[in-house]
Each structure stands twice: as structure tokens, then as C-alpha cells.
Enzyme design. Structure first.
Site, short mmCIF file in Angstrom:
data_model
loop_
_atom_site.label_atom_id
_atom_site.label_comp_id
_atom_site.label_asym_id
_atom_site.label_seq_id
_atom_site.Cartn_x
_atom_site.Cartn_y
_atom_site.Cartn_z
N GLU A 1 -25.19 16.44 -2.32
CA GLU A 1 -26.48 16.64 -1.84
C GLU A 1 -27.61 15.78 -2.73
O GLU A 1 -28.91 15.61 -2.20
CB GLU A 1 -26.88 18.28 -1.93
CG GLU A 1 -26.98 18.75 -3.25
CD GLU A 1 -27.32 20.38 -3.20
OE1 GLU A 1 -28.03 20.54 -2.35
OE2 GLU A 1 -26.83 20.90 -3.87
N CYS B 1 0.56 -1.29 -0.16
CA CYS B 1 -0.10 -0.05 -0.09
C CYS B 1 0.78 1.28 0.06
O CYS B 1 0.74 1.87 -0.85
CB CYS B 1 -0.89 0.02 1.07
SG CYS B 1 -1.93 1.40 1.30
N HIS C 1 -25.56 22.57 0.28
CA HIS C 1 -25.53 23.11 -1.35
C HIS C 1 -24.64 24.20 -1.61
O HIS C 1 -24.33 25.13 -0.41
CB HIS C 1 -27.22 23.74 -1.19
CG HIS C 1 -27.54 24.50 -2.48
ND1 HIS C 1 -27.51 23.42 -3.87
CD2 HIS C 1 -27.43 25.47 -2.95
CE1 HIS C 1 -28.00 24.29 -4.56
NE2 HIS C 1 -27.76 25.46 -4.53
N GLU D 1 -7.09 2.27 -13.10
CA GLU D 1 -6.51 3.39 -12.60
C GLU D 1 -5.21 4.02 -13.28
O GLU D 1 -5.23 5.28 -13.50
CB GLU D 1 -6.25 3.08 -11.18
CG GLU D 1 -7.28 3.05 -10.22
CD GLU D 1 -7.22 2.68 -8.96
OE1 GLU D 1 -8.02 2.96 -7.93
OE2 GLU D 1 -6.03 2.02 -8.59
N LYS E 1 -0.08 5.29 -6.00
CA LYS E 1 -0.99 5.55 -7.09
C LYS E 1 -1.89 6.94 -7.03
O LYS E 1 -1.83 7.61 -7.90
CB LYS E 1 -1.76 4.22 -6.88
CG LYS E 1 -3.13 3.97 -7.95
CD LYS E 1 -4.41 4.51 -7.28
CE LYS E 1 -4.98 4.02 -6.18
NZ LYS E 1 -5.53 2.71 -6.02
N CYS F 1 -1.70 1.92 -2.93
CA CYS F 1 -2.42 2.87 -2.76
C CYS F 1 -2.13 4.33 -2.68
O CYS F 1 -2.39 5.20 -3.49
CB CYS F 1 -3.31 2.67 -1.56
SG CYS F 1 -3.56 0.99 -0.77
N TYR G 1 -9.36 -2.78 -11.12
CA TYR G 1 -9.27 -1.37 -10.80
C TYR G 1 -7.90 -0.94 -11.16
O TYR G 1 -7.56 0.17 -11.40
CB TYR G 1 -9.82 -1.18 -9.58
CG TYR G 1 -8.93 -1.70 -8.29
CD1 TYR G 1 -7.87 -0.66 -7.85
CD2 TYR G 1 -8.85 -2.93 -7.76
CE1 TYR G 1 -7.00 -1.42 -6.70
CE2 TYR G 1 -8.06 -3.16 -6.60
CZ TYR G 1 -7.08 -2.33 -6.19
OH TYR G 1 -6.58 -2.75 -5.32
#
Ligand SMILES: Cc1cc2nc3c(=O)[nH]c(=O)nc-3n(C[C@H](O)[C@H](O)[C@H](O)COP(=O)(O)OP(=O)(O)OC[C@H]3O[C@@H](n4cnc5c(N)ncnc54)[C@H](O)[C@@H]3O)c2cc1C
Length: 450
Positions: A440, A42, A435, A180, A50, A47, A176
Site C-alpha cells: 500500500e 530454468c 491495508h 542469491e 534456486k 530459477c 544476481y
């Protein structure tokens, strides 16, 4: 019999470090062996670097989009060695953080390759250490299929350290990591082809999400070739020629395979001890991470359940508490693991896909929204955002949420908490939106789409 340690951990990655540190915090005498890099996949080749590359690659769009907001930016070009070396520097800092974490917890770090001699003994070079419990947390390693010319390809491991930056790349794979990296290369200005043997990439993700992402990635300029396989790869000077099953040949500077990862167990001596394996080669463990040899445990990528850092960490925490506190042994809950794919735009997801949810909940309601993100109303960029909420109409519970759009991982993390807590659609409806945000939309979808 007295042992040198209560727990000897092989592998200082996400799972091993966490199991070691937490066990030490409960008073256990712990050692952790590591032969390549503290922090494991990782931190070093997964991770973290990356995500840094994803940040780096997104500037390409940001510079272009700036003009609509009044900024005249003339990028002078992309300098790969600077990105790579700054990334390396950050990773070195993190290696130090990991060392400090282990030292601070009172864990002995042993640098070198470890293997098992017997059910309670670990060998490293000339040294032998005994332990009441041994934890194998050795992670996984990229695999490349036996295609002719495989010596000309790289994997994600090498992609983090390239000496020469390519002008054209062929990424092979549909998981993935492939997706990626295609986004990273493309964003960094590399002509990018993605070759995948199946009809659509990202198997296991929601079908609608997969189709939406394919369209978005095509719009960013990645050439997606589905139902295509590589027959052979040849070198042509510094370049590579990738021969496809449809007779085409792609010439590129770099060919990266991201076609899977296998449990890293070579040379550990597991066979001699009778440690059982799964069909895919992972170490077979029960719900409490115990292997077929009672003093030997395993967790994280090497057990090949979910190859994700937070899962390895959760397993490490669980095992430490099971072994060194007097609580009743507990299990990790693998339901509703939120996850993200850092393609561009990102995917964030929690809970079953729509297809799986239909099997589980016959009265499923699907709320869905697609829109142009506010930022791009001014830039004119065609990028779109997609959100989907899955609701079991029988009890109004929200059972899944999927999103494709900027910061989808950040947004879905919060929804993961709500879904874990059992939130209903009525709770979502009662929640006041923030908002103006994309998030939202998750609390303002009123009519089911189906
Ligand atoms: C390109 C890429 C991107 C990823 N992105 C993400 C992401 O965005 N999010 C996410 O959650 N996960 C991601 N992952 C997956 C994640 O990195 C792994 O799931 C996680 O690192 C697994 O942790 P682990 O402790 O099981 O193994 P690892 O972190 O791999 O640690 C195992 C350690 O054991 C060491 N070791 C192995 N054998 C020995 C031995 N005999 N003696 C001593 N030491 C040994 C290894 O050197 C390694 O440091 C990514 C992986 C890759 C490859």
C-alpha cells in the site's frame, strides 16, 4: 524441396519449448532436440531449484522470529540431503510436465546432442533431419575466469547437487546469481563470504537499491568483500584456500564462482555455416531472431540480450507467430521488463534506475519510503523495506518502481502492468491501498523525496 519438419528446435529450455509448442499449435511440423534435461536451465539448474532453496533457507529466520509470536520452536537442525533430494523429485516431476507439454502439442522430442550440418539439416548421432527452419535455443553456460586453481571451484550448476554440505563457503561474483546463492548458503547456516572485484555488487540495478541491499545482507551475517579479487585457489585436504589480492587467505569447504554465463554454442557447427556472432560470443540475430543464415534462427540466452526465462518465452512466442501465422512480423518489446532478485530480502524492479531515469527525464521526481516491515515490529529483527517510485513530472507518468523487501517480486509484477499501461502518479494516488500491507506504500507516497 520437402523437409522432414517445418521447424527443428535445438534445445528444450524455456525459449525452445515455447517456440516449438506454439509453432505446432499453428499447424507446423516440429521437432525439439535436448541432450541434458527437459525444461532447460530454468527448470533444472536455474530459477526453479534456486527459488526452492531460497524458501528452504528462509526457515532459519522464521524459526527465530516465531518466538515473538508465542511459538516456541526448537529447530533440530538442517538436513541438506533431504532438501536436495526433495528438490530433485520436484524437478523430475517438472521434466515430466515438459515432456507432456511437447507430446500434447504434437512435437517430436529427440533426446541427444544436435549439430548443424547445413542450413537445413540437423545431425544427431547417426540420424539426420531436414527442416525448413532451424531454431538454435541452446541457452548459456557458466564461465569461470582463468584463475590459478580454478579446478577447485564449482559453479551454480554443481551447487544444486552437492554431495557434502559446506560449513564455510566463498562465493565469487557480483551478479544476481552470486547474491542469491550467498543468501541461500547463509540462510542454511553456512558461514558465507562474498568476494566481488567492483566497488558494489548488482551492477545495472538502481544505485540506492544496491546500497540498501548491501546493508541488509551484511545485517544477515554475510561478509561482503568488495573491491577484492581472487589471486589463486589452493586445495588443503578437503578444504580450499582462497588467496585474495589484499594478502588475506580464506579457508572454506566450497568456492562457488558466479562470474558470468556465455552462450552455449560449442560443437553446433555454426562457424562452418557462417553464422555470425556478437562480440560476446552470442549468436547475432535481427529483430526477428533471424541469424546471418536466413533459415537459422536463435533466441533466449544464446543471443545474449536478457538472460531471463520470461524473455526467452516471449521471444519463442513471437518467433512462432512470425513464422507460422500470416500476421505482419512483430517484435518483442524489451522496455520495462520487470525482474526480481531473490536475495533476502528480495529485490523487485521495473523500469530504469533512478540514475538512468534522470538522463531520460530531466524533471524526474523520486518518491521513496523506508520502513520496518510490520512483522518485525514484534520480532525485533532489524530488517528494513525500501520502495522507490520514479515519476516524470512533465506528464506525471510513473516510469519506474524499485523495491527491496519481502515478496518484492510479487508486488512489482502488478506495478509492471500499471507502468506498461502508462499509469500516472495521479492514478497511483487514486488507487485505494490494501491495508495493512507493505504494497500500500506504493499508493500512499505523497511528497517527492527529491
Ligand atoms: C542459477 C540461475 C538462476 C536463474 N534464475 C532466474 C530467475 O529467477 N528468473 C529468470 O527469469 N531467469 C533466471 N535464470 C535465467 C534462466 O534460467 C535463463 O534465462 C533461461 O533458462 C534461458 O532459456 P533458454 O531457452 O534460452 O535456454 P535454456 O533454458 O538454458 O535451454 C537450453 C537447452 O538447450 C540444451 N542444449 C544445448 N546444446 C544442445 C545441443 N547441442 N543439442 C541438444 N540440446 C542442447 C540444454 O541442455 C538446455 O536444456 C537463472 C539462471 C541461472 C543459471
Amino acid at each position: 524441396m520437402s523437409y522432414d519438419y517445418d521447424l527443428f528446435v535445438i534445445g528444450a529450455g524455456s525459449g525452445g519449448v515455447r517456440a516449438g509448442r506454439i509453432s505446432a499449435s499453428y499447424g507446423a511440423r516440429v521437432a525439439v532436440a535436448e541432450d541434458t534435461y527437459l525444461g532447460g536451465t530454468c527448470v533444472n539448474v536455474g530459477c526453479v531449484p534456486k527459488k526452492l532453496f531460497v524458501y528452504g533457507s528462509h526457515y532459519h529466520e522464521d524459526f527465530a522470529d516465531a518466538a515473538a509470536y508465542g511459538w516456541d520452536v526448537e529447530p533440530k537442525g538442517f538436513h541438506w540431503p533431504r532438501l536436495r533430494d526433495n528438490k530433485n523429485q520436484e524437478i523430475e516431476r517438472l521434466n515430466g510436465v515438459y515432456q507432456n507439454l511437447l507430446d500434447g502439442a504434437g512435437v517430436d522430442t529427440k533426446l541427444g546432442t544436435a549439430r548443424l550440418k547445413d542450413a537445413h539439416t540437423v545431425v544427431m548421432d547417426d540420424a539426420e533431419y531436414t527442416a525448413e527452419n532451424i531454431l538454435v535455443a541452446t541457452g548459456s553456460w557458466p564461465t569461470v575466469p582463468d584463475v590459478p586453481g580454478k579446478e577447485h571451484v564449482i559453479t551454480s550448476n554443481e551447487a544444486f547437487h552437492l554431495e557434502n554440505f559446506p560449513e564455510k563457503v566463498v562465493v565469487v561474483g557480483g551478479g544476481y546469481i552470486a547474491v542469491e546463492f550467498a543468501g541461500i548458503f547463509n540462510g542454511l547456516g553456512v558461514e558465507t563470504e562474498l568476494v566481488y572485484r567492483g566497488p558494489l555488487f548488482l551492477r545495472g540495478f538502481d544505485e540506492g537499491v544496491r546500497e540498501f541491499v548491501a546493508e541488509e545482507l551484511r545485517n544477515t551475517g554475510i561478509n561482503l568483500r568488495f573491491e577484492t579479487t581472487v589471486e589463486r585457489i589452493e586445495a588443503d585436504g578437503d578444504r580450499k584456500v582462497v588467496h585474495l589480492n589484499n594478502g588475506e587467505a580464506l579457508t572454506a569447504d566450497l568456492v562457488m564462482y558466479a562470474t558470468g554465463r556465455a552462450a552455449k554454442t560449442d560443437g553446433l557447427g555454426l562457424e562452418a555455416l557462417g553464422v555470425e556472432r556478437t562480440a560476446k560470443g552470442g549468436i547475432k540475430v535481427d529483430d526477428f531472431y533471424q541469424s546471418s543464415v536466413p533459415s537459422i534462427y536463435a533466441l533466449g540466452d544464446v543471443i545474449d540480450r536478457f538472460q531471463l526465462t520470461p524473455v526467452a518465452i516471449a521471444e519463442g512466442m513471437c518467433l512462432a507467430a512470425n513464422l507460422f501465422t500470416d500476421r505482419e512480423p512483430a517484435k518483442v518489446n524489451y522496455d520495462n521488463i520487470p525482474t526480481a532478485v531473490f536475495c533476502q530480502p528480495n529485490i523487485g524492479t521495473v523500469g530504469p534506475t533512478e540514475e538512468a531515469a534522470r538522463e531520460l527525464y530531466p524533471n524526474l521526481q523520486v518518491y521513496q519510503s523506508e520502513f520496518r516491515p510490520m512483522k518485525h515490529t514484534m520480532t525485533g529483527r532489524s530488517e528494513r523495506t525500501m520502495m522507490k517510485l520514479l515519476v516524470n513530472a512533465d506528464d506525471d507518468r510513473v516510469v519506474g518502481a524499485h523495491m527491496v523487501g519481502p515478496e518484492a517480486g510479487e508486488i512489482i509484477q502488478g506495478l509492471g502492468v500499471a507502468i506498461t499501461a502508462g499509469a500516472t502518479k495521479a492514478h497511483f494516488d487514486q488507487t485505494v491501498g490494501i491495508h495493512p500491507t507493505a504494497a500500500e506504500e506504493f499508493v500512499t507516497m505523497r511528497e517527492p523525496a527529491r
